[in-house]
Design a protein around this motif. Structure first.
Motif, PDB file in Angstrom:
ATOM      1  N   ASN A   1      34.427  26.021  41.113  1.00 17.92           N
ATOM      2  CA  ASN A   1      35.588  26.264  40.004  1.00 17.92           C
ATOM      3  C   ASN A   1      35.059  27.570  39.347  1.00 17.92           C
ATOM      4  OD1 ASN A   1      37.553  26.316  38.137  1.00 17.92           O
ATOM      5  ND2 ASN A   1      36.154  25.523  36.531  1.00 17.92           N
ATOM      6  N   LEU A   2      33.765  27.800  39.163  1.00 14.63           N
ATOM      7  CA  LEU A   2      33.239  29.270  38.599  1.00 14.63           C
ATOM      8  C   LEU A   2      33.413  30.351  39.814  1.00 14.63           C
ATOM      9  CD1 LEU A   2      29.854  28.327  36.970  1.00 14.63           C
ATOM     10  CD2 LEU A   2      32.179  29.208  36.017  1.00 14.63           C
ATOM     11  N   SER A   3      33.249  29.984  41.021  1.00 18.23           N
ATOM     12  CA  SER A   3      33.418  30.789  42.235  1.00 18.23           C
ATOM     13  C   SER A   3      35.121  30.846  42.770  1.00 18.23           C
ATOM     14  CB  SER A   3      32.637  30.380  43.417  1.00 18.23           C
ATOM     15  OG  SER A   3      31.417  30.040  43.090  1.00 18.23           O
ATOM     16  N   MET A   4      35.795  30.276  41.911  1.00 15.13           N
ATOM     17  CA  MET A   4      37.217  30.159  42.272  1.00 15.13           C
ATOM     18  C   MET A   4      37.391  29.684  43.717  1.00 15.13           C
ATOM     19  SD  MET A   4      38.793  33.607  40.424  1.00 15.13           S
ATOM     20  CE  MET A   4      38.673  33.742  38.875  1.00 15.13           C
TER      21      MET A   4
ATOM     22  N   MET B   1      40.702  54.600  47.227  1.00 17.15           N
ATOM     23  CA  MET B   1      41.895  53.812  47.452  1.00 17.15           C
ATOM     24  C   MET B   1      42.118  53.288  48.940  1.00 17.15           C
ATOM     25  SD  MET B   1      43.033  53.597  44.803  1.00 17.15           S
ATOM     26  CE  MET B   1      41.954  53.918  43.460  1.00 17.15           C
TER      27      MET B   1
ATOM     28  N   ASN C   1      48.647  51.921  44.598  1.00 21.85           N
ATOM     29  CA  ASN C   1      49.925  52.848  44.567  1.00 21.85           C
ATOM     30  C   ASN C   1      49.294  54.338  44.931  1.00 21.85           C
ATOM     31  OD1 ASN C   1      48.788  53.487  42.252  1.00 21.85           O
ATOM     32  ND2 ASN C   1      50.203  53.142  40.864  1.00 21.85           N
TER      33      ASN C   1
ATOM     34  N   VAL D   1      47.175  56.131  43.056  1.00 18.67           N
ATOM     35  CA  VAL D   1      46.149  56.355  41.839  1.00 18.67           C
ATOM     36  C   VAL D   1      45.217  55.296  41.554  1.00 18.67           C
ATOM     37  CG1 VAL D   1      47.585  58.443  41.360  1.00 18.67           C
ATOM     38  CG2 VAL D   1      47.935  56.236  40.102  1.00 18.67           C
ATOM     39  N   ALA D   2      45.828  54.259  41.571  1.00 16.24           N
ATOM     40  CA  ALA D   2      45.130  52.773  41.092  1.00 16.24           C
ATOM     41  C   ALA D   2      45.152  51.727  42.010  1.00 16.24           C
ATOM     42  CB  ALA D   2      45.745  52.450  39.550  1.00 16.24           C
ATOM     43  N   TYR D   3      44.268  50.557  41.794  1.00 15.80           N
ATOM     44  CA  TYR D   3      44.274  49.467  42.360  1.00 15.80           C
ATOM     45  C   TYR D   3      45.368  48.609  42.002  1.00 15.80           C
ATOM     46  CZ  TYR D   3      39.327  50.834  43.500  1.00 15.80           C
ATOM     47  OH  TYR D   3      38.430  51.793  43.777  1.00 15.80           O
ATOM     48  N   GLN D   4      46.045  48.003  42.934  1.00 13.39           N
ATOM     49  CA  GLN D   4      47.167  47.262  42.617  1.00 13.39           C
ATOM     50  C   GLN D   4      46.968  45.836  42.975  1.00 13.39           C
ATOM     51  OE1 GLN D   4      50.443  48.544  45.111  1.00 13.39           O
ATOM     52  NE2 GLN D   4      51.399  49.090  43.387  1.00 13.39           N
ATOM     53  N   ILE D   5      47.035  44.874  41.689  1.00 13.13           N
ATOM     54  CA  ILE D   5      46.576  43.563  41.931  1.00 13.13           C
ATOM     55  C   ILE D   5      47.627  42.725  41.132  1.00 13.13           C
ATOM     56  CG2 ILE D   5      43.965  43.895  41.637  1.00 13.13           C
ATOM     57  CD1 ILE D   5      44.277  43.147  38.657  1.00 13.13           C
ATOM     58  N   PRO D   6      47.581  41.374  41.637  1.00 11.77           N
ATOM     59  CA  PRO D   6      48.686  40.428  40.971  1.00 11.77           C
ATOM     60  C   PRO D   6      48.654  40.539  39.484  1.00 11.77           C
ATOM     61  CG  PRO D   6      47.529  39.259  42.705  1.00 11.77           C
ATOM     62  CD  PRO D   6      46.562  40.483  42.356  1.00 11.77           C
ATOM     63  N   PRO D   7      49.523  40.240  38.779  1.00 15.99           N
ATOM     64  CA  PRO D   7      49.642  40.467  37.379  1.00 15.99           C
ATOM     65  C   PRO D   7      48.760  39.497  36.735  1.00 15.99           C
ATOM     66  CG  PRO D   7      51.497  39.292  37.881  1.00 15.99           C
ATOM     67  CD  PRO D   7      51.028  39.968  39.316  1.00 15.99           C
ATOM     68  N   VAL D   8      47.952  40.140  35.843  1.00 21.40           N
ATOM     69  CA  VAL D   8      46.840  39.558  34.884  1.00 21.40           C
ATOM     70  C   VAL D   8      47.390  39.247  33.804  1.00 21.40           C
ATOM     71  CG1 VAL D   8      44.435  39.744  33.814  1.00 21.40           C
ATOM     72  CG2 VAL D   8      44.916  40.896  36.275  1.00 21.40           C
TER      73      VAL D   8
ATOM     74  N   GLU E   1      46.653  37.323  30.060  1.00 23.27           N
ATOM     75  CA  GLU E   1      45.466  36.773  29.258  1.00 23.27           C
ATOM     76  C   GLU E   1      45.928  35.601  28.436  1.00 23.27           C
ATOM     77  OE1 GLU E   1      44.345  40.198  27.308  1.00 23.27           O
ATOM     78  OE2 GLU E   1      43.059  40.564  29.017  1.00 23.27           O
TER      79      GLU E   1
ATOM     80  N   ASN F   1      40.956  56.553  38.323  1.00 20.65           N
ATOM     81  CA  ASN F   1      40.224  56.452  39.178  1.00 20.65           C
ATOM     82  C   ASN F   1      39.717  57.567  39.750  1.00 20.65           C
ATOM     83  OD1 ASN F   1      40.100  53.382  39.568  1.00 20.65           O
ATOM     84  ND2 ASN F   1      42.344  53.773  39.796  1.00 20.65           N
TER      85      ASN F   1
ATOM     86  N   PHE G   1      34.242  36.332  37.233  1.00 15.71           N
ATOM     87  CA  PHE G   1      35.130  36.913  38.060  1.00 15.71           C
ATOM     88  C   PHE G   1      36.330  37.525  36.943  1.00 15.71           C
ATOM     89  CE2 PHE G   1      34.174  34.202  41.658  1.00 15.71           C
ATOM     90  CZ  PHE G   1      34.028  35.375  42.488  1.00 15.71           C
TER      91      PHE G   1
ATOM     92  N   GLY H   1      55.786  45.024  38.026  1.00 13.74           N
ATOM     93  CA  GLY H   1      55.521  43.768  37.390  1.00 13.74           C
ATOM     94  C   GLY H   1      53.921  43.102  37.671  1.00 13.74           C
ATOM     95  N   GLY H   2      53.361  44.094  38.437  1.00 14.74           N
ATOM     96  CA  GLY H   2      51.796  43.591  38.676  1.00 14.74           C
ATOM     97  C   GLY H   2      50.859  44.357  37.628  1.00 14.74           C
ATOM     98  N   THR H   3      49.537  44.345  37.916  1.00 19.02           N
ATOM     99  CA  THR H   3      48.696  44.984  37.328  1.00 19.02           C
ATOM    100  C   THR H   3      47.758  45.980  38.011  1.00 19.02           C
ATOM    101  OG1 THR H   3      48.368  42.864  35.795  1.00 19.02           O
ATOM    102  CG2 THR H   3      46.773  44.690  35.975  1.00 19.02           C
ATOM    103  N   LEU H   4      47.589  47.248  37.347  1.00 14.40           N
ATOM    104  CA  LEU H   4      47.070  48.151  38.018  1.00 14.40           C
ATOM    105  C   LEU H   4      45.624  48.164  37.373  1.00 14.40           C
ATOM    106  CD1 LEU H   4      49.660  51.003  37.618  1.00 14.40           C
ATOM    107  CD2 LEU H   4      48.880  49.728  39.728  1.00 14.40           C
ATOM    108  N   VAL H   5      44.701  48.728  38.247  1.00 20.64           N
ATOM    109  CA  VAL H   5      43.058  48.939  37.610  1.00 20.64           C
ATOM    110  C   VAL H   5      42.670  50.217  37.834  1.00 20.64           C
ATOM    111  CG1 VAL H   5      40.901  47.974  38.048  1.00 20.64           C
ATOM    112  CG2 VAL H   5      42.815  46.453  38.775  1.00 20.64           C
TER     113      VAL H   5
ATOM    114  N   ARG I   1      25.539  32.239  34.583  1.00 16.28           N
ATOM    115  CA  ARG I   1      24.546  31.998  35.815  1.00 16.28           C
ATOM    116  C   ARG I   1      23.717  33.398  35.946  1.00 16.28           C
ATOM    117  NH1 ARG I   1      28.615  31.641  39.734  1.00 16.28           N
ATOM    118  NH2 ARG I   1      29.715  32.300  38.097  1.00 16.28           N
TER     119      ARG I   1
END
Lengths: 95, 476
Positions: free
Chosen positions: A13-16, A77, A84, A86-93, A95, B34, B82, B138-142, B271
């Motif tokens: 679980n911790l390691s997904m 990049m 894109n 200029v920045a890393y694109q990731i799935p929506p986060v 919270e 970045n 993570f 709609g995604g997230t940028l880092v 850990r």
């Protein structure tokens, strides 16, 4: 020390990681053996030795506070699975 | 049932080093996303971090300034979790051997009492990057510009019992860090932020109740509001027979509400283990003593000087010295106009008010100390009254002009011409015979009324001392 299925599930679980029932059983057995192997180190007599987290007798490895040129963003990049430009694109986060 | 509030704070301060903690990238705020990055701070496999020596020095400085002990032997540890703002999937922090332990200082409360707040530890660690919502996809940028900026985390004992105490603690801590110059402490830019651990317990109970942790508060106002909200929330849960859940919460200052982020039950297993890429830190007595001897004047000492030499009230001296920027402003303005008492009075009322209203740091006040001193000089020389001074003060901010210019442009010079004032006083007294009677019957308020009427006729520009004297002649 006994490694239970619950321990494996917790670490997964911790390691997904999603593990199947069979995998959990298998890893529990494997990890039990790995830990038993590593535990041999406990048999070594360390009386009179100073506690240390490191094998090397090295300390205070410092760097001066001097600015160095950063990396080219384009190159950085290139290592991103998705960007894109200029920045890393990731799935929506969320919270 | 009566509950006691228990609050402990974790304050994160970005250190004002030129470079990041483990690489030579600049720590400058802003910058295109970045562009302040390299393989080390973006967590590329095989990249080797090397500790910035200034980070150790600044953390030790902070430790000494809050009376902490410095660990001669210290090390760094991996904290595994993570989250996409942490490219290595671990933060390098310190676990069991932080640089500083067991410190603390006294805070002064509004009623004049003091209370000691303990500091458990101060450790060094690296900051995370920033996640930005991408409205386009709609995604997230880092953005990893901030990843690797050095932080100290200052962990307090659970010694605080109210929002007031927590705010007083952070104010004092911020002041100390500013004085020793290890952090610019700009809360709006996130270089100083607090996590608030809060629980309630029935009065008299020894064990702590279940606590929640509210993350990343970045203004005094937010800290105060969040604490009062959370006290109320937990109280309602407990009073209705429920149980507080241990969780991480986020505070939204705009809506004035907090909400749960994630349950801590299983996520909180980091850990920790010794960071194998970084060697231990060993500090000599010489190294520590050298830093100790070179610490600048701390707020406590400045405060004592203001009380003794300038005769400021203790509370005022405490507030002014709690911020280095404010204290520097006070010193410069006082030197310029020669009236520290007046400068202090203005700070305690109007200057603190405008800073709070506009949520600005004292280093970013919309006027210089010199310009402010000119205003005091105008009042002290009798050119304008204190009341007009307040108006000029507001204009000084909204119009960004010298006070002399405003006074001239708006014709605000005080009327001290006695015959002109006497004319008005005669008229006002003649029109209000009842006030004279009232005053003689012991109603002191009647005097204030008459002065007010004269001021009104003189459009607020009359010299109040002269008006007072002339009216008193009638009342005798």
């Amino acid at each position: 020390m006994e490694i239970t299925k619950k321990d494996i599930e917790h670490i997964a679980n911790l390691s997904m990681l999603n593990l199947s029932e069979d995998e959990v059983d298998g890893y529990a057995k494997d990890m039990q053996e790995i830990i038993a192997f590593a535990n041999q180190i406990n048999e070594i007599n360390t009386d009179g030795l100073e506690e240390s987290a490191f094998a090397l007798d090295s300390y205070n490895v410092f760097r001066k506070d001097e600015v160095r040129e950063s990396f080219d963003r384009e190159l950085l990049m290139q290592n991103a699975p998705s960007s894109n430009g200029v920045a890393y694109q990731i799935p929506p986060v969320i919270e | 049932m009566e509950y006691e509030v228990v609050i402990g704070l974790e304050v994160h301060a970005e250190l004002s080093t030129k470079t990041k903690i483990y690489c030579g990238c600049t720590t400058e705020f802003g910058g295109d996303p970045n562009t302040h990055c390299c393989p080390i701070c973006t967590g590329m496999p095989g990249a080797l971090p090397v500790l910035n020596e200034k980070v150790v020095e600044y953390a030790v400085k902070a430790g000494l300034a809050v009376g902490a002990q410095i660990n001669r032997n210290s090390k760094q540890d991996r904290k595994n979790y993570f989250y996409p703002d942490t490219p290595r999937a671990y933060q390098i922090s310190q676990f069991d051997l932080p640089l500083c332990i067991n410190g603390g200082f006294d805070i002064t409360l509004k009623d004049g009492t003091t209370k000691r707040i303990g500091i458990t530890r101060i450790h060094i660690e690296d900051d995370a990057g920033k996640l930005v919502h991408d409205t386009y996809t709609g995604g997230t940028l880092v953005d990893l510009n901030r990843a690797g900026v050095p932080l100290i985390e200052i962990v307090s004992e659970p010694d605080m019992r109210s929002a007031e105490e927590a705010v007083a603690y952070v104010e004092k801590l911020k002041g100390i860090l500013e004085y020793i110059g290890v952090s610019d402490c700009k809360m709006q830019e996130g270089s100083l932020r607090a996590d608030v651990n809060l629980s309630l317990r029935p009065v008299g109970q020894k064990e702590f109740g279940t606590r929640t942790e509210s993350k990343n508060l970045n203004s005094f106002r937010a800290i105060e509001h969040m604490i009062n909200f959370e006290i109320q929330r937990q109280k309602e849960i407990l009073e209705s027979g429920g149980k507080v859940i241990q969780e991480t919460r986020r505070w939204d200052e705009a809506t004035g509400e907090g909400y749960a982020m994630r349950s801590k039950e299983d996520a909180d297993d980091y850990r920790y283990f010794p960071e194998p890429d970084l060697m231990p830190i060993k500090l000599s007595d010489d190294y520590i003593n050298n830093i100790k001897e070179n610490l600048p004047e701390l707020p406590e000492r400045r405060k004592a000087r203001y009380i003794e030499e300038l005769k400021l009230p203790e509370y005022d001296a405490g507030i002014i010295t709690s911020s280095k920027a404010l204290s520097d402003f006070f010193e410069e303005a006082s030197k310029e106009c020669g009236n520290p008492k007046a400068v202090s009075n203005w700070i305690m009322t109007d200057i603190i008010r405008i800073a709070r209203e506009n949520d600005i740091d004292y280093s970013d006040l919309p006027f210089s100390a010199k310009r402010f001193a000119s205003l005091i000089k105008l009042i002290d020389s009798g050119s304008i009254s204190n009341t007009i001074g307040k108006k000029v003060f507001e204009d000084m901010i909204s119009e960004n002009k010298e006070p002399e210019e405003i006074v001239k442009e708006k014709g605000l010079l005080q009327i001290s011409d006695e015959s002109a004032i006497k004319e008005v006083v005669d008229r006002v007294v003649a029109a209000n015979p009842q006030s004279i009677v009232d005053y003689k019957a012991g109603k002191d308020r009647a005097l204030g009324f008459l002065v007010g009427q004269c001021m009104k006729e003189l459009k607020g520009k009359g010299n109040p001392q002269i008006i007072n004297r002339l009216i008193m002649e009638y009342l005798k």
